[in-house]
Design a protein around this motif. Structure first.
Motif, PDB file in Angstrom:
ATOM      1  N   GLU A 177       0.825  -1.212   0.000  1.00 25.65           N
ATOM      2  CA  GLU A 177       0.000   0.000   0.000  1.00 25.65           C
ATOM      3  C   GLU A 177       0.860   1.263   0.000  1.00 25.65           C
ATOM      4  OE1 GLU A 177      -3.213   0.426  -0.546  1.00 25.65           O
ATOM      5  OE2 GLU A 177      -3.324  -1.737  -0.841  1.00 25.65           O
ATOM      6  N   ARG A 178       1.975   1.227   0.723  1.00 19.92           N
ATOM      7  CA  ARG A 178       2.883   2.385   0.755  1.00 19.92           C
ATOM      8  C   ARG A 178       3.467   2.655  -0.644  1.00 19.92           C
ATOM      9  NH1 ARG A 178       7.685   1.140   3.712  1.00 19.92           N
ATOM     10  NH2 ARG A 178       6.176   0.164   5.100  1.00 19.92           N
TER      11      ARG A 178
ATOM     12  N   SER B  74       0.719   4.021  -2.913  1.00 17.09           N
ATOM     13  CA  SER B  74       0.415   5.416  -2.552  1.00 17.09           C
ATOM     14  C   SER B  74       1.454   6.373  -3.103  1.00 17.09           C
ATOM     15  CB  SER B  74       0.331   5.569  -1.031  1.00 17.09           C
ATOM     16  OG  SER B  74      -0.750   4.832  -0.536  1.00 17.09           O
ATOM     17  N   GLU B  75       2.727   5.981  -3.026  1.00 16.55           N
ATOM     18  CA  GLU B  75       3.798   6.833  -3.556  1.00 16.55           C
ATOM     19  C   GLU B  75       3.659   7.019  -5.062  1.00 16.55           C
ATOM     20  OE1 GLU B  75       7.607   5.315  -2.331  1.00 16.55           O
ATOM     21  OE2 GLU B  75       7.095   5.498  -0.200  1.00 16.55           O
TER      22      GLU B  75
ATOM     23  N   LYS C 156       0.858   6.695  -6.841  1.00 15.94           N
ATOM     24  CA  LYS C 156      -0.354   7.482  -7.092  1.00 15.94           C
ATOM     25  C   LYS C 156      -0.110   8.962  -6.806  1.00 15.94           C
ATOM     26  CE  LYS C 156      -3.995   4.039  -6.498  1.00 15.94           C
ATOM     27  NZ  LYS C 156      -5.143   3.631  -5.667  1.00 15.94           N
ATOM     28  N   ALA C 157       0.690   9.274  -5.786  1.00 14.07           N
ATOM     29  CA  ALA C 157       1.001  10.663  -5.450  1.00 14.07           C
ATOM     30  C   ALA C 157       1.767  11.348  -6.579  1.00 14.07           C
ATOM     31  CB  ALA C 157       1.807  10.725  -4.157  1.00 14.07           C
TER      32      ALA C 157
ATOM     33  N   CYS D  36      -3.857   3.218 -10.923  1.00 14.22           N
ATOM     34  CA  CYS D  36      -3.810   1.777 -10.671  1.00 14.22           C
ATOM     35  C   CYS D  36      -4.653   1.060 -11.732  1.00 14.22           C
ATOM     36  CB  CYS D  36      -4.324   1.474  -9.269  1.00 14.22           C
ATOM     37  SG  CYS D  36      -4.128  -0.248  -8.817  1.00 14.22           S
TER      38      CYS D  36
END
Length: 74
Positions: free
Chosen positions: A25-26, A29-30, A32-33, A38
């Motif tokens: 997930e980390r 998230s990185e 996607k930031a 996805c």
């Protein structure tokens, strides 16, 4: 068990493979930031993955501990 995701970022597909949901997930998230999208998320229960080495697909253990168990070593 491992998690696999495909992320579209900077006109490339990035593949994220993790055995830990938190780490996975980390990483997602990185990406996607940074503007990534996805494309797919999946959970695999297989103990073996496949990897392409020198253009040939071969079965490869995902962890050293699993690999040791599979060929009889501990």
């Amino acid at each position: 068990m491992f998690l696999g995701s495909h992320i579209w970022l900077h006109n490339q597909i990035h593949v994220v493979i993790s055995e830990s949901a938190e780490t996975h997930e980390r990483a997602i998230s990185e990406l996607k930031a940074q503007g990534g999208i996805c494309l797919s998320d999946q959970l695999q229960q297989n103990t073996l993955g496949s990897v392409i080495v020198n253009g040939k697909r071969s079965v490869w253990p995902l962890t050293k501990s699993k690999g040791g168990e599979l060929d009889g070593r501990n």
